[in-house]
Design a protein around this motif. Structure first.
Motif, PDB file in Angstrom:
ATOM      1  N   LEU A  43      71.264   7.671 -22.381  1.00 24.36           N
ATOM      2  CA  LEU A  43      71.371   7.716 -20.922  1.00 24.36           C
ATOM      3  C   LEU A  43      72.834   7.704 -20.494  1.00 24.36           C
ATOM      4  O   LEU A  43      73.200   8.361 -19.518  1.00 24.36           O
ATOM      5  CB  LEU A  43      70.607   6.552 -20.289  1.00 24.36           C
ATOM      6  CG  LEU A  43      69.083   6.651 -20.355  1.00 24.36           C
ATOM      7  CD1 LEU A  43      68.436   5.362 -19.861  1.00 24.36           C
ATOM      8  CD2 LEU A  43      68.584   7.849 -19.557  1.00 24.36           C
ATOM      9  N   GLY A  44      73.667   6.969 -21.223  1.00 26.16           N
ATOM     10  CA  GLY A  44      75.091   6.938 -20.911  1.00 26.16           C
ATOM     11  C   GLY A  44      75.767   8.282 -21.137  1.00 26.16           C
ATOM     12  O   GLY A  44      76.632   8.694 -20.364  1.00 26.16           O
ATOM     13  N   MET A  49      67.377  11.010 -16.921  1.00 22.26           N
ATOM     14  CA  MET A  49      66.440  11.949 -17.557  1.00 22.26           C
ATOM     15  C   MET A  49      65.022  11.419 -17.506  1.00 22.26           C
ATOM     16  O   MET A  49      64.804  10.226 -17.304  1.00 22.26           O
ATOM     17  CB  MET A  49      66.847  12.245 -18.997  1.00 22.26           C
ATOM     18  CG  MET A  49      66.661  11.110 -19.976  1.00 22.26           C
ATOM     19  SD  MET A  49      67.136  11.522 -21.678  1.00 22.26           S
ATOM     20  CE  MET A  49      68.901  11.603 -21.537  1.00 22.26           C
ATOM     21  N   ARG A  50      64.101  12.338 -17.706  1.00 21.60           N
ATOM     22  CA  ARG A  50      62.691  11.989 -17.800  1.00 21.60           C
ATOM     23  C   ARG A  50      62.422  11.289 -19.125  1.00 21.60           C
ATOM     24  O   ARG A  50      63.126  11.501 -20.112  1.00 21.60           O
ATOM     25  CB  ARG A  50      61.820  13.240 -17.770  1.00 21.60           C
ATOM     26  CG  ARG A  50      61.648  13.848 -16.427  1.00 21.60           C
ATOM     27  CD  ARG A  50      60.726  15.030 -16.562  1.00 21.60           C
ATOM     28  NE  ARG A  50      60.355  15.504 -15.252  1.00 21.60           N
ATOM     29  CZ  ARG A  50      59.423  16.411 -15.050  1.00 21.60           C
ATOM     30  NH1 ARG A  50      58.767  16.936 -16.075  1.00 21.60           N
ATOM     31  NH2 ARG A  50      59.134  16.793 -13.831  1.00 21.60           N
ATOM     32  N   ARG A  93      67.385   5.785 -15.347  1.00 19.99           N
ATOM     33  CA  ARG A  93      68.801   5.717 -14.977  1.00 19.99           C
ATOM     34  C   ARG A  93      69.360   4.363 -15.392  1.00 19.99           C
ATOM     35  O   ARG A  93      68.698   3.331 -15.239  1.00 19.99           O
ATOM     36  CB  ARG A  93      68.958   5.890 -13.470  1.00 19.99           C
ATOM     37  CG  ARG A  93      70.379   5.653 -12.978  1.00 19.99           C
ATOM     38  CD  ARG A  93      70.513   5.819 -11.482  1.00 19.99           C
ATOM     39  NE  ARG A  93      70.230   7.206 -11.157  1.00 19.99           N
ATOM     40  CZ  ARG A  93      69.788   7.617  -9.973  1.00 19.99           C
ATOM     41  NH1 ARG A  93      69.553   6.755  -9.004  1.00 19.99           N
ATOM     42  NH2 ARG A  93      69.572   8.896  -9.761  1.00 19.99           N
ATOM     43  N   LEU A  94      70.579   4.366 -15.899  1.00 24.84           N
ATOM     44  CA  LEU A  94      71.266   3.109 -16.198  1.00 24.84           C
ATOM     45  C   LEU A  94      71.566   2.371 -14.901  1.00 24.84           C
ATOM     46  O   LEU A  94      71.948   2.993 -13.909  1.00 24.84           O
ATOM     47  CB  LEU A  94      72.598   3.377 -16.908  1.00 24.84           C
ATOM     48  CG  LEU A  94      72.551   3.826 -18.354  1.00 24.84           C
ATOM     49  CD1 LEU A  94      73.959   4.161 -18.850  1.00 24.84           C
ATOM     50  CD2 LEU A  94      71.936   2.756 -19.226  1.00 24.84           C
ATOM     51  N   VAL A  99      75.238  -0.222 -17.633  1.00 27.42           N
ATOM     52  CA  VAL A  99      76.550   0.381 -17.906  1.00 27.42           C
ATOM     53  C   VAL A  99      77.472  -0.666 -18.525  1.00 27.42           C
ATOM     54  O   VAL A  99      78.179  -0.391 -19.503  1.00 27.42           O
ATOM     55  CB  VAL A  99      77.163   0.981 -16.618  1.00 27.42           C
ATOM     56  CG1 VAL A  99      78.609   1.407 -16.845  1.00 27.42           C
ATOM     57  CG2 VAL A  99      76.326   2.161 -16.124  1.00 27.42           C
ATOM     58  N   ASP A 100      77.440  -1.880 -17.981  1.00 24.91           N
ATOM     59  CA  ASP A 100      78.261  -2.967 -18.538  1.00 24.91           C
ATOM     60  C   ASP A 100      77.863  -3.270 -19.983  1.00 24.91           C
ATOM     61  O   ASP A 100      78.732  -3.456 -20.844  1.00 24.91           O
ATOM     62  CB  ASP A 100      78.131  -4.235 -17.692  1.00 24.91           C
ATOM     63  CG  ASP A 100      78.792  -4.110 -16.331  1.00 24.91           C
ATOM     64  OD1 ASP A 100      79.589  -3.165 -16.125  1.00 24.91           O
ATOM     65  OD2 ASP A 100      78.498  -4.964 -15.466  1.00 24.91           O
TER      66      ASP A 100
END
Length: 174
Positions: A43-44, A49-50, A93-94, A99-100
């Motif tokens: 994802l990063g 995405m699906r 989604r992140l 993200v951290d």
């Protein structure tokens, strides 16, 4: 072109890369197993995405992907929301916390590699990166159904089963 013996040795060395991967896996936080880290990484790198695309990229069944996603969502590292194009599907989604965490995973991995390769020159590390990048490119995405009919082996050759342990060991000790 390389000789058969070189390809056999390469196959043995690539199967031994599992040792490196397990070492890297030990740097993960206890609540973020390797499968979850792989989802975060994809994802990063690839963005939202699906779930079906994620399962394809991970080369795992949708039920396995669903478990990873549920684990990450429960910890607030990813969010799921309806796909505007198809309300039955979910987009992943992140979150900022995800993200951290991904940044922390990169730091840990980078630290481990810097520590373990401290006696390598910059040129050697660069060469490893170039060769691994090229190897990966030679296989493409490698996410579709595996070739069920591999090329025939030459006369007198045999498929390589990978490294053979010199002593009797259990899978847990490898």
């Amino acid at each position: 072109m390389a000789e058969q013996a070189q390809y056999e040795e390469l196959a043995r060395q690539l199967s031994a890369v599992g040792v490196v991967k397990r070492g890297m896996g030990r740097t993960l936080p206890p609540d973020c197993p390797a499968g979850s880290a792989a989802v975060l990484t994809l994802l990063g790198r690839r963005g939202d995405m699906r779930m079906s695309k994620l399962a394809e990229l991970l080369s795992v069944d949708m039920s396995v992907t669903s478990r990873h996603v549920a684990h990450l969502a429960a910890r607030g590292w990813i969010e799921r929301f309806p796909d505007p194009a198809d309300k039955r599907s979910r987009i992943l989604r992140l979150t900022p916390a995800g993200v951290d965490l991904l940044d922390e995973l990169y730091r840990r991995t980078t630290h481990l590699l810097a520590e373990r390769l401290s006696d390598w020159s910059d040129d050697e590390v660069g060469q490893l990166i170039r060769l691994m990048t090229r190897l990966r490119a030679s296989f493409g995405e490698c996410r579709s159904t595996p070739n069920r009919h591999p090329a025939p082996l030459g006369p007198g050759s045999r498929p390589d089963p990978g490294p053979v342990p010199k002593t009797t060991r259990t899978p847990a000790s490898t």
